[in-house]
Design an enzyme around this catalytic site. Structure first.
Site, PDB file in Angstrom:
ATOM      1  N   ASP A  76      -6.885   4.596  -4.792  1.00 17.64           N
ATOM      2  CA  ASP A  76      -7.569   4.453  -3.504  1.00 17.64           C
ATOM      3  C   ASP A  76      -8.233   5.801  -3.249  1.00 17.64           C
ATOM      4  OD1 ASP A  76      -7.707   2.430  -1.097  1.00 17.64           O
ATOM      5  OD2 ASP A  76      -7.325   4.352  -0.144  1.00 17.64           O
ATOM      6  N   LYS A  85       0.855  -1.185   0.000  1.00 14.79           N
ATOM      7  CA  LYS A  85       0.000   0.000   0.000  1.00 14.79           C
ATOM      8  C   LYS A  85       0.890   1.234   0.000  1.00 14.79           C
ATOM      9  CE  LYS A  85      -4.499   0.906   0.150  1.00 14.79           C
ATOM     10  NZ  LYS A  85      -5.569   0.184  -0.559  1.00 14.79           N
TER      11      LYS A  85
END
Length: 445
Positions: free
Chosen positions: A166, A126
């Site tokens: 995201d 991430k």
């Protein structure tokens, strides 16, 4: 085996001080693993648990950029490459003022098991930045993205690490970053980023995938009780990509979504959400939920309280982490809610999860329910590798099949470890064992 798990958790807290979200994510997974380790003690050998909670690589860097007025700003960039046992690191980039190392670490840790559940050969990672794209011009966003990618490009590649979007990172941001990556590397590596535009390597259904998958998982859970979403009232939090397409798929399956929200409050539309108006306000105009209310007779805006106060049959938390607490869970249960499927990452606090499990309702944790997004990202990588593109129906059918497989894997794992119907245990156990078995096969690396 509880002592082993507790020892590992204490080490995580000591090594990662102040990173509350990461601590929460680790505890939630480790506590689920007690029956797994009791049945298969070899998972506690050779410091496997200690290795799986420690990122393989943590990257933090400076991102300087210039706004339209000529003022220089400095943000922080992050990429946590957490686990590559199953394949290249895969996970989104988040641009939001709340981003810090702990949040990125929690998201990366969750991504390991989410990606494992998809069975598509992708590891967990991430990244992101504390940059806020809201209110910035396209030129400012472009300059930030170019500066961000100038550093990130050193660390990613189709066979190494494949970021996606995201919160705060949509098609515009992916486009600017891909353009800079291509310029720096002198190579058209379409598979290095996912969430791309359809004209340059993107996949149909990627935009819809996370929201669609969250609803499809809920439908699969209901099917185990010979029920469906038909006619059920649904509350949705958020009004971004995940929320909008959760509403769309719920409507397609006969449900009646009646809420959505943003940071200014939530909307209740008892007649059912006008999806086209919501898309116009949020996707085209980048407006606020109040703009929807101003144009929708019968809809009302509520501020200063929680969207979970609205009585519904099904709740889909699609906004952000820890948005639904124990009190909210109690309110939902009193209102007759029997299904919760998490579209966001860890949106329910531990107290909320405990309440849902104790009540025996159908509760799907985010690492299972919202895996549709990363699953379709992997399908995009597959299409890029073959230099092809599937039509919408083909891509959606593949997504639906993957979500059903994830659901069934969770059900089987929960039954294997003596807790039938516990999707939290099922998701953690199924994801963990897939990663752990490969880590053991690869040796101590």
């Amino acid at each position: 085996m509880q002592d082993v798990v507790e020892k590992v958790y204490e080490q995580v807290v000591a090594r990662n001080r102040g990173e509350a979200e990461f601590h929460q994510a680790v505890r939630e997974v480790l506590e689920s693993l007690d029956p797994v380790i009791a049945k298969h003690p070899h998972y506690a050998e050779d410091a496997l648990l200690e290795r799986i909670v420690e990122p393989e690589r943590q990257i933090m860097f400076r991102v300087p950029w210039v706004d339209d007025a000529g003022q220089v700003h400095v943000n922080r960039g992050f990429r946590i490459e957490f686990n590559s046992a199953l394949g290249p690191y895969k996970g989104g980039l988040r641009f939001h003022p709340s981003v810090n190392a702990g949040i990125i670490k929690f998201l990366g840790f969750e991504q390991i098991f989410k990606n494992a559940l998809t069975a598509q050969g992708i590891g967990g990672g991430k990244g992101g930045s504390d940059f806020d794209p809201h209110g910035r011009s396209d030129s400012e966003v472009m300059r930030f993205c170019q500066s961000f990618m100038t550093e990130l490009s050193r660390h990613i590649g189709p066979g190494t690490d494949v970021p996606a979007g995201d919160i705060g990172v949509g098609g515009r941001e992916i486009g600017y970053m891909f353009g800079q990556y291509k310029r720096l590397r002198n190579s058209y590596d379409a598979g290095v980023l996912t969430g791309k535009g359809l004209a340059w390597g993107g996949s149909l259904v990627r935009t819809e995938a996370t929201g669609y998958g969250t609803v499809l998982f809920a439908q699969d859970m209901l099917a185990t009780r010979k029920d469906s979403l038909e006619g059920k009232k649904v509350s949705v939090s958020g009004s971004g990509n995940v929320a909008i397409y959760a509403i769309e798929k719920a409507q397609q399956l006969g449900a009646v979504p009646i809420t959505f929200s943003d940071s200014s409050g939530y909307v209740v539309d008892e007649a059912g959400v006008d999806l086209e108006l919501l898309k116009q306000v949020k996707e085209v105009e980048r407006g606020r939920v109040a703009d929807y209310v101003a144009r929708r007779p019968g809809a009302r805006l509520v501020t200063g309280s929680s969207v979970w106060e609205v009585p519904v049959d099904v709740a889909l938390p699609c906004a952000t982490q820890n948005e639904l607490d124990g009190e909210d869970a109690a309110t939902l249960l009193r209102g007759g809610c029997t299904v919760v499927s998490e579209g966001a990452n860890m949106p329910s606090t531990p107290q909320a999860v405990e309440a849902f499990l104790a009540a025996g309702i159908l509760f799907a944790p985010g690492k299972a329910a919202n895996a549709g997004g990363v699953a379709t990202s992997a399908l995009e990588m597959e299409q890029n590798a073959g230099r092809t593109r599937w039509d919408f129906a083909t891509a959606e059918a593949k997504l639906a099949g993957i979500m059903t497989d994830i659901h069934d894997s969770c059900v089987e794992a929960a039954e294997e470890y003596g807790r039938p119907g516990d999707y939290v245990l099922g998701a953690n156990a199924a994801g963990f064992t897939r990663v752990a078995d490969v880590m053991i096969a690869h040796g101590i690396v």
